[in-house]
Design a protein around this motif. Structure first.
Motif, PDB file in Angstrom:
ATOM      1  N   UNK A 174       0.837  -1.191   0.000  1.00 54.14           N
ATOM      2  CA  UNK A 174       0.000   0.000   0.000  1.00 54.14           C
ATOM      3  C   UNK A 174       0.871   1.240   0.000  1.00 54.14           C
ATOM      4  N   UNK A 175       0.337   2.333  -0.588  1.00 50.51           N
ATOM      5  CA  UNK A 175       1.121   3.561  -0.688  1.00 50.51           C
ATOM      6  C   UNK A 175       0.187   4.755  -0.521  1.00 50.51           C
ATOM      7  N   UNK A 176       0.677   5.822   0.048  1.00 48.10           N
ATOM      8  CA  UNK A 176      -0.094   7.049   0.201  1.00 48.10           C
ATOM      9  C   UNK A 176      -0.417   7.626  -1.174  1.00 48.10           C
ATOM     10  N   UNK A 177      -1.638   8.131  -1.328  1.00 50.03           N
ATOM     11  CA  UNK A 177      -2.033   8.730  -2.609  1.00 50.03           C
ATOM     12  C   UNK A 177      -1.110   9.884  -2.985  1.00 50.03           C
ATOM     13  N   UNK A 178      -0.606  10.606  -1.985  1.00 50.37           N
ATOM     14  CA  UNK A 178       0.308  11.708  -2.257  1.00 50.37           C
ATOM     15  C   UNK A 178       1.620  11.270  -2.879  1.00 50.37           C
ATOM     16  N   UNK A 179       1.945   9.979  -2.754  1.00 49.89           N
ATOM     17  CA  UNK A 179       3.191   9.440  -3.309  1.00 49.89           C
ATOM     18  C   UNK A 179       2.986   8.670  -4.604  1.00 49.89           C
ATOM     19  N   UNK A 180       1.712   8.528  -5.028  1.00 45.71           N
ATOM     20  CA  UNK A 180       1.419   7.763  -6.240  1.00 45.71           C
ATOM     21  C   UNK A 180       1.939   8.507  -7.471  1.00 45.71           C
ATOM     22  N   UNK A 181       2.560   7.777  -8.381  1.00 40.74           N
ATOM     23  CA  UNK A 181       3.080   8.353  -9.619  1.00 40.74           C
ATOM     24  C   UNK A 181       2.250   7.857 -10.809  1.00 40.74           C
ATOM     25  N   UNK A 182       2.021   8.719 -11.801  1.00 41.19           N
ATOM     26  CA  UNK A 182       1.365   8.244 -13.027  1.00 41.19           C
ATOM     27  C   UNK A 182       2.123   7.064 -13.610  1.00 41.19           C
ATOM     28  N   UNK A 183       1.389   6.078 -14.088  1.00 42.56           N
ATOM     29  CA  UNK A 183       2.018   4.868 -14.625  1.00 42.56           C
ATOM     30  C   UNK A 183       1.998   3.719 -13.647  1.00 42.56           C
ATOM     31  N   UNK A 184       1.680   3.993 -12.366  1.00 36.94           N
ATOM     32  CA  UNK A 184       1.597   2.923 -11.374  1.00 36.94           C
ATOM     33  C   UNK A 184       0.401   2.027 -11.677  1.00 36.94           C
ATOM     34  N   UNK A 185       0.523   0.764 -11.265  1.00 41.37           N
ATOM     35  CA  UNK A 185      -0.547  -0.201 -11.522  1.00 41.37           C
ATOM     36  C   UNK A 185      -1.243  -0.559 -10.216  1.00 41.37           C
ATOM     37  N   UNK A 186      -2.585  -0.443 -10.217  1.00 37.90           N
ATOM     38  CA  UNK A 186      -3.371  -0.775  -9.036  1.00 37.90           C
ATOM     39  C   UNK A 186      -3.518  -2.295  -8.936  1.00 37.90           C
ATOM     40  N   UNK A 187      -3.276  -2.839  -7.735  1.00 36.71           N
ATOM     41  CA  UNK A 187      -3.345  -4.298  -7.570  1.00 36.71           C
ATOM     42  C   UNK A 187      -4.566  -4.731  -6.757  1.00 36.71           C
ATOM     43  N   UNK A 188      -5.387  -3.774  -6.314  1.00 39.27           N
ATOM     44  CA  UNK A 188      -6.626  -4.100  -5.623  1.00 39.27           C
ATOM     45  C   UNK A 188      -7.637  -3.001  -5.901  1.00 39.27           C
TER      46      UNK A 188
END
Length: 366
Positions: A3-17
């Motif tokens: 899991x990761x904070x939304x503030x740290x999410x980068x475009x191109x990341x893949x959601x696994x849930x």
């Protein structure tokens, strides 16, 4: 799970849930690749953490935030339809948001620089490649911010204009150019005072004249742009002309108006009335179709309007809808001579909208 904070999410990341909203709706499905616009959507729904492929296990935290008592959007002016978001995880929506970001950037620089017309065409082609999934009465953007209304109108008008050109049997060579006409028809607004375009109260006569100049401004901005034809330029100039000569800026009549402009006029009016604004609720698409039909008597091209209405209301029996009184039901029969007022089954009772004129279809659910 990682899991990761939304503030740290980068475009191109893949959601696994699956990402679930505080109210229990699915916002994004497992496997989705995050786009820049998606981060705004996550923030608007107060999602604090999501599970991303490759994220560190130790960053684990609850997936969603609890609802707060304030407005559910992290930015002022965010108009969010959760029922639409629950069914909007699609490549069409992804490409739509890329097109939206590009046209927003293009409009911002249009007054000082050449339009990135090849980039616009490439993204428009990517968007149109998913046209089979675009149903005009059903489609809704994931999130609509007040200040982005004109950009949404541009992209939706592009998609709808392309479809109308197909439906009306115009040559294939005109389809993409008609989409460009829809995309760029209001580009002259970049030279109009933004406060006038956002003003929620009636405009003064001098303000109306200034807003109407967007048509001539648009033609001037497009005059030297390559890779578009003259019809696209004329659509920017003529999309507020009426076939009885009562429009502006030149009071043209009938055959004097380019057919791209006639197509864009229908698409523009439909989306202008069905998109929600901060100071005005979105109107029922079915009522807007009825208003377009009324306008086809002397104002809009009647063949284009009638084709548009027939095609957009060509829904299968069993289509689920919500009526203006809030009740849910399903379409069981559509009289093609009155396509905006079908018979619907509601709670075991047949409602004939031709007879019950005070009722109308507010929304298509599925």
């Amino acid at each position: 799970m990682p899991s990761i904070s939304v503030g740290e999410v980068k475009p191109g990341s893949k959601i696994v849930k699956d990402v679930v909203t505080p109210l229990g709706g699915i916002l994004f499905t497992k496997g989705k690749i995050i786009l820049p616009r998606d981060i705004e959507i996550l923030q608007a729904f107060l999602i604090q953490h999501i599970e991303i492929e490759g994220a560190q296990e130790e960053n684990k935290a609850p997936e969603t935030a609890k609802p707060v008592t304030k407005h559910a959007a992290s930015k002022p002016g965010a108009l969010i339809n959760e029922s639409q978001l629950a069914k909007s995880n699609s490549p069409l929506h992804d490409e739509y948001e890329k097109m939206l970001a590009l046209i927003k950037k293009s409009y911002a620089s249009a007054a000082a620089a050449q339009l990135p017309i090849l980039e616009l065409r490439s993204q428009l082609e990517a968007l149109i490649s998913h046209l089979k999934d675009y149903h005009i009465l059903k489609f809704a953007p994931r999130v609509l911010f007040d200040q982005d209304y004109n950009y949404h109108n541009a992209v939706l008008s592009a998609l709808t204009s392309y479809k109308i050109a197909q439906w009306c049997g115009y040559p294939q060579k005109d389809w993409m150019q008609t989409a460009f006409a829809g995309l760029l028809h209001d580009i002259g607004n970049v030279k109009v005072d933004a406060s006038l375009l956002q003003k929620p109260t009636p405009l003064a006569a001098t303000e109306i004249e200034e807003v109407r100049r967007h048509t001539t401004y648009g033609y001037q901005l497009l005059r030297n742009v390559t890779a578009i034809n003259e019809g696209v330029r004329l659509a920017a100039l003529q999309h507020h002309e009426k076939i009885d000569g009562s429009g502006y800026p030149l009071k043209l009549e009938g055959s004097q108006i380019h057919f791209y402009a006639k197509i864009v006029a229908v698409a523009d009016i439909f989306h202008a009335m069905t998109l929600e604004k901060a100071y005005r609720k979105a109107q029922s698409p079915y009522l807007v179709l009825e208003e377009l039909l009324a306008e086809s008597f002397g104002k809009l091209d009647p063949v284009i309007v009638q084709t548009f209405i027939q095609k957009t209301t060509d829904l299968y029996n069993g289509t689920r809808i919500r009526l203006s009184d809030g009740r849910h039901g399903e379409i069981i029969f559509t009289d093609r001579s009155n396509p905006t007022r079908p018979m619907v089954k509601v709670e075991g009772t047949i409602v004939n909208l031709m007879l019950e004129r005070e009722l109308y279809i507010q929304e298509i659910i599925a």
